[in-house]
Design a protein around this motif. Structure first.
Motif, mmCIF file in Angstrom:
data_model
loop_
_atom_site.group_PDB
_atom_site.id
_atom_site.type_symbol
_atom_site.label_atom_id
_atom_site.label_comp_id
_atom_site.label_asym_id
_atom_site.label_seq_id
_atom_site.Cartn_x
_atom_site.Cartn_y
_atom_site.Cartn_z
ATOM 1 N N PHE A 91 0.928 -1.205 0.029
ATOM 2 C CA PHE A 91 -0.030 -0.066 0.103
ATOM 3 C C PHE A 91 1.028 1.424 0.050
ATOM 4 N N ALA A 92 1.930 1.265 0.936
ATOM 5 C CA ALA A 92 2.677 2.581 0.928
ATOM 6 C C ALA A 92 3.593 2.782 -0.077
ATOM 7 N N GLU A 93 4.050 1.658 -0.810
ATOM 8 C CA GLU A 93 4.644 2.035 -2.127
ATOM 9 C C GLU A 93 3.881 2.429 -3.080
ATOM 10 N N GLU A 94 2.796 1.682 -3.359
ATOM 11 C CA GLU A 94 1.831 2.187 -4.476
ATOM 12 C C GLU A 94 1.418 3.715 -4.141
ATOM 13 N N ILE A 95 0.977 4.089 -2.879
ATOM 14 C CA ILE A 95 0.651 5.408 -2.875
ATOM 15 C C ILE A 95 1.802 6.499 -3.210
ATOM 16 N N ILE A 96 2.933 6.125 -2.735
ATOM 17 C CA ILE A 96 4.180 7.022 -2.982
ATOM 18 C C ILE A 96 4.184 6.998 -4.599
ATOM 19 N N LYS A 97 4.227 5.907 -5.273
ATOM 20 C CA LYS A 97 4.375 6.076 -6.658
ATOM 21 C C LYS A 97 3.225 6.827 -7.410
ATOM 22 N N ILE B 261 1.675 14.960 -8.254
ATOM 23 C CA ILE B 261 1.997 16.300 -7.583
ATOM 24 C C ILE B 261 2.479 17.301 -8.644
ATOM 25 N N THR B 262 2.266 18.631 -8.329
ATOM 26 C CA THR B 262 2.464 19.702 -8.927
ATOM 27 C C THR B 262 3.762 20.195 -8.158
ATOM 28 N N LEU B 263 4.181 21.322 -8.998
ATOM 29 C CA LEU B 263 5.389 22.111 -8.542
ATOM 30 C C LEU B 263 5.404 22.761 -7.222
ATOM 31 N N ASN B 264 4.067 22.977 -6.818
ATOM 32 C CA ASN B 264 3.860 23.951 -5.631
ATOM 33 C C ASN B 264 3.696 22.638 -4.444
ATOM 34 N N GLN B 265 3.847 21.538 -4.719
ATOM 35 C CA GLN B 265 3.364 20.475 -3.752
ATOM 36 C C GLN B 265 4.851 19.675 -3.528
ATOM 37 N N ASP B 266 5.351 19.945 -2.242
ATOM 38 C CA ASP B 266 6.767 19.812 -1.697
ATOM 39 C C ASP B 266 6.962 18.583 -0.841
ATOM 40 N N PHE B 267 7.331 17.283 -1.438
ATOM 41 C CA PHE B 267 7.658 16.104 -0.846
ATOM 42 C C PHE B 267 9.086 15.759 -0.990
ATOM 43 N N VAL B 268 9.433 15.020 0.106
ATOM 44 C CA VAL B 268 10.549 14.262 0.105
ATOM 45 C C VAL B 268 10.430 12.686 0.437
ATOM 46 N N LEU B 269 10.901 11.719 0.125
ATOM 47 C CA LEU B 269 10.945 10.443 0.753
ATOM 48 C C LEU B 269 12.214 10.299 1.529
ATOM 49 N N VAL B 270 12.002 9.994 2.998
ATOM 50 C CA VAL B 270 13.322 9.835 3.782
ATOM 51 C C VAL B 270 13.312 8.426 4.049
ATOM 52 N N LYS C 122 9.959 10.269 -10.233
ATOM 53 C CA LYS C 122 10.566 11.365 -10.978
ATOM 54 C C LYS C 122 10.425 12.757 -10.399
ATOM 55 N N ASN C 123 9.588 12.904 -9.263
ATOM 56 C CA ASN C 123 9.226 14.301 -8.781
ATOM 57 C C ASN C 123 9.402 14.198 -7.452
ATOM 58 N N ILE C 124 9.571 13.151 -6.626
ATOM 59 C CA ILE C 124 9.820 12.917 -5.088
ATOM 60 C C ILE C 124 11.227 12.706 -5.045
ATOM 61 N N PRO C 125 11.902 13.642 -4.496
ATOM 62 C CA PRO C 125 13.385 13.111 -4.119
ATOM 63 C C PRO C 125 13.478 12.035 -3.164
ATOM 64 N N ILE C 126 14.417 11.255 -3.223
ATOM 65 C CA ILE C 126 14.625 10.264 -2.197
ATOM 66 C C ILE C 126 15.833 10.677 -1.355
ATOM 67 N N ALA D 251 -4.635 8.136 -3.834
ATOM 68 C CA ALA D 251 -3.552 9.322 -3.838
ATOM 69 C C ALA D 251 -4.074 10.693 -3.826
ATOM 70 N N LYS D 252 -5.104 10.622 -4.792
ATOM 71 C CA LYS D 252 -5.707 12.067 -5.214
ATOM 72 C C LYS D 252 -6.321 12.533 -3.605
ATOM 73 N N SER D 253 -7.095 11.679 -3.013
ATOM 74 C CA SER D 253 -7.810 11.876 -1.778
ATOM 75 C C SER D 253 -6.786 12.284 -0.634
ATOM 76 N N VAL D 254 -5.364 11.772 -0.618
ATOM 77 C CA VAL D 254 -4.368 12.226 0.193
ATOM 78 C C VAL D 254 -4.102 13.756 -0.015
ATOM 79 N N LEU D 255 -3.947 14.026 -1.338
ATOM 80 C CA LEU D 255 -3.649 15.438 -1.800
ATOM 81 C C LEU D 255 -4.923 16.449 -1.227
ATOM 82 N N ARG D 256 -5.814 15.843 -1.520
ATOM 83 C CA ARG D 256 -7.043 16.903 -1.070
ATOM 84 C C ARG D 256 -7.028 17.049 0.403
ATOM 85 N N CYS D 257 -6.599 16.131 1.188
ATOM 86 C CA CYS D 257 -6.564 16.399 2.628
ATOM 87 C C CYS D 257 -5.465 17.197 3.333
#
Length: 350
Positions: free
Chosen positions: A21-27, A33-42, A54-58, A341-347
């Motif tokens: 679940f976690a892996e697929e939600i991250i993908k 995500i758009t340019l103004n949505q700032d995520f990193v995967l730690v 492609k868009n989330i730095p690890i 994932a869209k539901s996550v972003l809306r929250c």
């Protein structure tokens, strides 16, 4: 602008349904995500990442793994970089509890009878602590079914507005190429002539039902994949004396697809689940599924599955032709990683 760090502890551990679940939600987040949505995967240092983003730095950070890393280095990273944690696997860094967290189910809280062995008791105390912290301090809670939402709400007195349901998906199965048929020959299996189960020996998985079904259907063949280590649960379940049962241990995704495509039906007799992703995965590649008639599985599978009483161990499996007529397309259309994932972003707040 709000900035987020995704808890990558799970990537240093052996994959489970929750980790999937976690892996697929991250993908899915990475694709949305758009340019103004700032995520990193730690993640812990030297973690092998089984996918490309492609868009989330690890970011590799800290030298521990598992719970020690999550509770120290991940918490430290969030504090030092002023990022809000997004936790996808039932737990939260206790030092930074005011993030966003997924509680898949609260079995450790509501089913103490399943965790009487020393390992289970320790795990139960740890998870119950996390449930309490998340329900009291998290900015928002996600869960994977309305069944789990109601259990969290009623047990911890959490308002419905603080909990959003984000279902599991099955689309990852489309990119998996099944293993060659020679594996069937190695296992002594004939296509469409065996029942498949993916299980552990955890009491809620009700492996006893599969073994009793095998005992009561001696002319059928049963294949059980997964971890069957009794030392983790203190079970005395005998898994050795049935000649028509093949225990094959952990299997790859490719082997699972091959076996699910070719099984007579997939068995999932659980007493308790938060969602139940294995039968959804099996269904997505064409397997008929036999599941428990518990509320959460009826919520997820509606009319597309064949239901059994998980307490009735004397079921005849000789006639399964009706399973082949169940309509699966409508139910599969309900579940999509991108939608969750869209539901996550809306929250989240940006």
């Amino acid at each position: 602008m709000k900035r987020y760090c995704i808890n990558g502890t799970f990537l240093s551990e052996k994959r489970t349904g929750i980790h999937r679940f976690a892996e697929e939600i991250i993908k899915a987040l990475d694709s949305l995500i758009t340019l103004n949505q700032d995520f990193v995967l730690v993640v812990p240092k030297h973690t092998k990442i089984p996918f490309v983003l492609k868009n989330i730095p690890i970011i590799e950070y800290g030298f521990l793994k598992g719970i020690p890393w999550e509770q120290t280095f991940f918490a430290l990273f969030a504090l030092l970089h002023r990022r809000i944690p997004l936790n996808l696997c039932n737990v939260t860094p206790i030092l930074v509890p005011n993030g966003y967290s997924v509680i898949h189910d609260i079995s450790y809280k509501v089913n103490p009878q399943y965790f009487s062995h020393w390992y289970g008791l320790l795990s139960r105390k740890w998870h119950c602590l996390n449930y309490w912290v998340i329900t009291h301090f998290a900015k928002h809670i996600f869960t994977v079914s309305h069944f789990s939402q109601n259990e969290i709400k009623n047990t911890y007195k959490v308002s419905s507005q603080r909990i959003t349901v984000i279902y599991n998906g099955w689309q990852h199965m489309q990119s998996i190429t099944p293993s060659n048929d020679y594996i069937l020959n190695q296992l002594g299996l004939t296509k469409k002539n065996f029942f498949l189960s993916l299980s552990t020996i955890a009491p809620n998985k009700n492996l006893k039902w599969v073994l009793k079904a095998a005992q009561n259907n001696p002319d059928e063949t049963f294949v059980i994949a997964g971890s069957l280590n009794p030392s983790r649960f203190g079970t005395d379940l005998d898994i050795t004396n049935l000649k028509n049962v093949k225990f094959i241990g952990y299997i790859s995704d490719e082997d699972f697809v091959l076996l699910a495509k070719n099984c007579k039906a997939f068995l999932f007799p659980s007493f308790y689940e938060g969602f139940g992703i294995p039968p959804l995965e099996a269904m997505s590649v064409g397997a008929p599924v036999i599941v428990s008639n518990i509320p959460v599985l009826k919520e997820i599978f509606e009319e597309s599955a064949h239901y059994i009483d998980p307490q009735n161990y004397y079921v005849s499996l000789k006639d399964t032709t009706e399973l082949l007529t169940k309509n699966k397309s409508d139910i599969l259309s309900k579940y999509n990683w991108n939608d969750s994932a869209k539901s996550v972003l809306r929250c989240l707040k940006f």
